[in-house]
Design a protein around this motif. Structure first.
Motif, PDB file in Angstrom:
ATOM      1  N   VAL A  96      -4.994  -9.016   0.346  1.00  0.00           N
ATOM      2  CA  VAL A  96      -3.864  -9.954  -0.358  1.00  0.00           C
ATOM      3  C   VAL A  96      -2.725  -8.982  -0.722  1.00  0.00           C
ATOM      4  O   VAL A  96      -1.586  -9.109  -0.418  1.00  0.00           O
ATOM      5  N   ILE A  97      -3.163  -7.819  -1.279  1.00  0.00           N
ATOM      6  CA  ILE A  97      -1.768  -6.676  -1.410  1.00  0.00           C
ATOM      7  C   ILE A  97      -1.218  -6.359  -0.348  1.00  0.00           C
ATOM      8  O   ILE A  97       0.072  -6.303  -0.156  1.00  0.00           O
ATOM      9  N   GLY A  98      -1.827  -6.038   0.770  1.00  0.00           N
ATOM     10  CA  GLY A  98      -1.368  -5.571   1.954  1.00  0.00           C
ATOM     11  C   GLY A  98      -0.567  -6.800   2.579  1.00  0.00           C
ATOM     12  O   GLY A  98       0.600  -6.482   3.176  1.00  0.00           O
ATOM     13  N   VAL A  99      -1.050  -7.777   2.518  1.00  0.00           N
ATOM     14  CA  VAL A  99       0.159  -9.090   3.234  1.00  0.00           C
ATOM     15  C   VAL A  99       0.954  -9.278   2.366  1.00  0.00           C
ATOM     16  O   VAL A  99       2.227  -9.411   3.111  1.00  0.00           O
ATOM     17  N   LEU A 100       0.963  -9.176   1.077  1.00  0.00           N
ATOM     18  CA  LEU A 100       2.099  -9.160   0.348  1.00  0.00           C
ATOM     19  C   LEU A 100       3.489  -8.255   0.568  1.00  0.00           C
ATOM     20  O   LEU A 100       4.254  -8.248   0.752  1.00  0.00           O
ATOM     21  N   ALA A 101       2.688  -6.885   0.635  1.00  0.00           N
ATOM     22  CA  ALA A 101       3.780  -5.742   0.944  1.00  0.00           C
ATOM     23  C   ALA A 101       4.298  -5.736   2.424  1.00  0.00           C
ATOM     24  O   ALA A 101       5.373  -5.664   2.503  1.00  0.00           O
ATOM     25  N   ARG A 102       3.463  -6.403   3.239  1.00  0.00           N
ATOM     26  CA  ARG A 102       3.988  -6.509   4.653  1.00  0.00           C
ATOM     27  C   ARG A 102       5.084  -7.639   4.714  1.00  0.00           C
ATOM     28  O   ARG A 102       6.025  -7.506   5.223  1.00  0.00           O
ATOM     29  N   PHE A 103       4.955  -8.595   3.644  1.00  0.00           N
ATOM     30  CA  PHE A 103       5.846  -9.756   3.726  1.00  0.00           C
ATOM     31  C   PHE A 103       6.997  -9.162   3.026  1.00  0.00           C
ATOM     32  O   PHE A 103       8.268  -9.727   3.443  1.00  0.00           O
ATOM     33  N   PHE A 104       6.985  -8.586   2.003  1.00  0.00           N
ATOM     34  CA  PHE A 104       8.321  -8.112   1.078  1.00  0.00           C
ATOM     35  C   PHE A 104       8.786  -6.979   1.837  1.00  0.00           C
ATOM     36  O   PHE A 104      10.060  -6.425   1.390  1.00  0.00           O
ATOM     37  N   TYR A 105       8.337  -5.928   2.627  1.00  0.00           N
ATOM     38  CA  TYR A 105       8.595  -5.039   3.300  1.00  0.00           C
ATOM     39  C   TYR A 105       9.933  -5.566   4.250  1.00  0.00           C
ATOM     40  O   TYR A 105       9.697  -6.498   5.331  1.00  0.00           O
ATOM     41  N   PRO A 106      11.135  -4.931   4.231  1.00  0.00           N
ATOM     42  CA  PRO A 106      12.358  -5.318   5.295  1.00  0.00           C
ATOM     43  C   PRO A 106      11.819  -4.984   6.577  1.00  0.00           C
ATOM     44  O   PRO A 106      11.359  -3.599   6.831  1.00  0.00           O
ATOM     45  N   GLY A 107      11.926  -5.791   7.560  1.00  0.00           N
ATOM     46  CA  GLY A 107      11.878  -5.548   8.797  1.00  0.00           C
ATOM     47  C   GLY A 107      10.270  -5.831   9.323  1.00  0.00           C
ATOM     48  O   GLY A 107       9.500  -6.212   8.500  1.00  0.00           O
ATOM     49  N   SER A 108      10.051  -5.768  10.711  1.00  0.00           N
ATOM     50  CA  SER A 108       8.689  -5.923  11.317  1.00  0.00           C
ATOM     51  C   SER A 108       7.717  -4.808  10.821  1.00  0.00           C
ATOM     52  O   SER A 108       8.339  -3.597  11.028  1.00  0.00           O
ATOM     53  N   VAL A 109       6.688  -5.134  10.440  1.00  0.00           N
ATOM     54  CA  VAL A 109       5.491  -4.436  10.269  1.00  0.00           C
ATOM     55  C   VAL A 109       4.265  -4.878  11.016  1.00  0.00           C
ATOM     56  O   VAL A 109       3.623  -5.637  10.629  1.00  0.00           O
ATOM     57  N   ASP A 110       3.873  -4.129  12.284  1.00  0.00           N
ATOM     58  CA  ASP A 110       3.165  -4.395  13.249  1.00  0.00           C
ATOM     59  C   ASP A 110       1.575  -3.737  12.741  1.00  0.00           C
ATOM     60  O   ASP A 110       1.658  -2.497  12.717  1.00  0.00           O
ATOM     61  N   MET A 111       0.865  -4.442  12.186  1.00  0.00           N
ATOM     62  CA  MET A 111      -0.606  -3.734  11.771  1.00  0.00           C
ATOM     63  C   MET A 111      -1.488  -4.994  12.052  1.00  0.00           C
ATOM     64  O   MET A 111      -1.394  -6.136  12.014  1.00  0.00           O
ATOM     65  N   ASN A 112      -3.028  -4.548  12.396  1.00  0.00           N
ATOM     66  CA  ASN A 112      -4.133  -5.244  12.453  1.00  0.00           C
ATOM     67  C   ASN A 112      -4.580  -5.612  11.255  1.00  0.00           C
ATOM     68  O   ASN A 112      -4.142  -5.278   9.985  1.00  0.00           O
ATOM     69  N   TRP A 113      -5.416  -6.443  10.990  1.00  0.00           N
ATOM     70  CA  TRP A 113      -6.147  -6.734   9.775  1.00  0.00           C
ATOM     71  C   TRP A 113      -6.827  -5.673   8.787  1.00  0.00           C
ATOM     72  O   TRP A 113      -6.545  -5.333   7.891  1.00  0.00           O
ATOM     73  N   ILE A 114      -7.339  -4.747   9.656  1.00  0.00           N
ATOM     74  CA  ILE A 114      -8.011  -3.554   8.978  1.00  0.00           C
ATOM     75  C   ILE A 114      -7.013  -2.771   8.600  1.00  0.00           C
ATOM     76  O   ILE A 114      -7.277  -2.317   7.358  1.00  0.00           O
ATOM     77  N   ALA A 115      -5.977  -2.411   9.230  1.00  0.00           N
ATOM     78  CA  ALA A 115      -4.708  -1.732   8.613  1.00  0.00           C
ATOM     79  C   ALA A 115      -4.422  -2.310   7.350  1.00  0.00           C
ATOM     80  O   ALA A 115      -3.915  -1.403   6.534  1.00  0.00           O
ATOM     81  N   THR A 116      -3.994  -3.447   7.572  1.00  0.00           N
ATOM     82  CA  THR A 116      -3.577  -3.994   6.212  1.00  0.00           C
ATOM     83  C   THR A 116      -4.269  -4.229   5.127  1.00  0.00           C
ATOM     84  O   THR A 116      -3.908  -3.824   4.104  1.00  0.00           O
ATOM     85  N   ILE A 117      -5.548  -4.308   5.176  1.00  0.00           N
ATOM     86  CA  ILE A 117      -6.536  -4.228   4.080  1.00  0.00           C
ATOM     87  C   ILE A 117      -6.553  -2.752   3.755  1.00  0.00           C
ATOM     88  O   ILE A 117      -6.374  -2.500   2.577  1.00  0.00           O
ATOM     89  N   LEU A 118      -6.439  -1.571   4.523  1.00  0.00           N
ATOM     90  CA  LEU A 118      -6.416  -0.516   4.108  1.00  0.00           C
ATOM     91  C   LEU A 118      -5.200   0.120   3.528  1.00  0.00           C
ATOM     92  O   LEU A 118      -5.143   0.736   2.551  1.00  0.00           O
TER      93      LEU A 118
END
Length: 80
Positions: A13-35
């Motif tokens: 949840v925290i990783g998805v929110l951080a990727r959403f609010f970060y300006p620009g594209s953040v290309d990560m898989n689910w494991i990297a998002t969790i980490l």
């Protein structure tokens, strides 16, 4: 075991929110998002917790900001 599952879910949840609010594209898989989310939570916890283990909205916001900082540092160092 329940603590590990809770860390994975909150990290996601925290990783998805951080990727959403970060300006620009953040290309990560689910494991990297969790980490990323778990790392952001740990970073924020080290800075803001002062020994408190209670749930707070400010702690969640600090975790997202910590994860955004990790994205920024990773991009600054050209990691990923």
């Amino acid at each position: 075991m329940l603590n590990i599952i809770g860390a994975i879910i909150s990290g996601l949840v925290i990783g998805v929110l951080a990727r959403f609010f970060y300006p620009g594209s953040v290309d990560m898989n689910w494991i990297a998002t969790i980490l990323l989310g778990i790392g952001g939570s740990l970073l924020a916890g080290l800075i803001t917790s002062r020994g408190s283990r209670d749930f707070s909205r400010a702690g969640c916001l600090a975790s997202v900001i910590g994860a955004i900082a990790l994205i920024f540092i990773g991009r600054l160092l050209n990691i990923g």
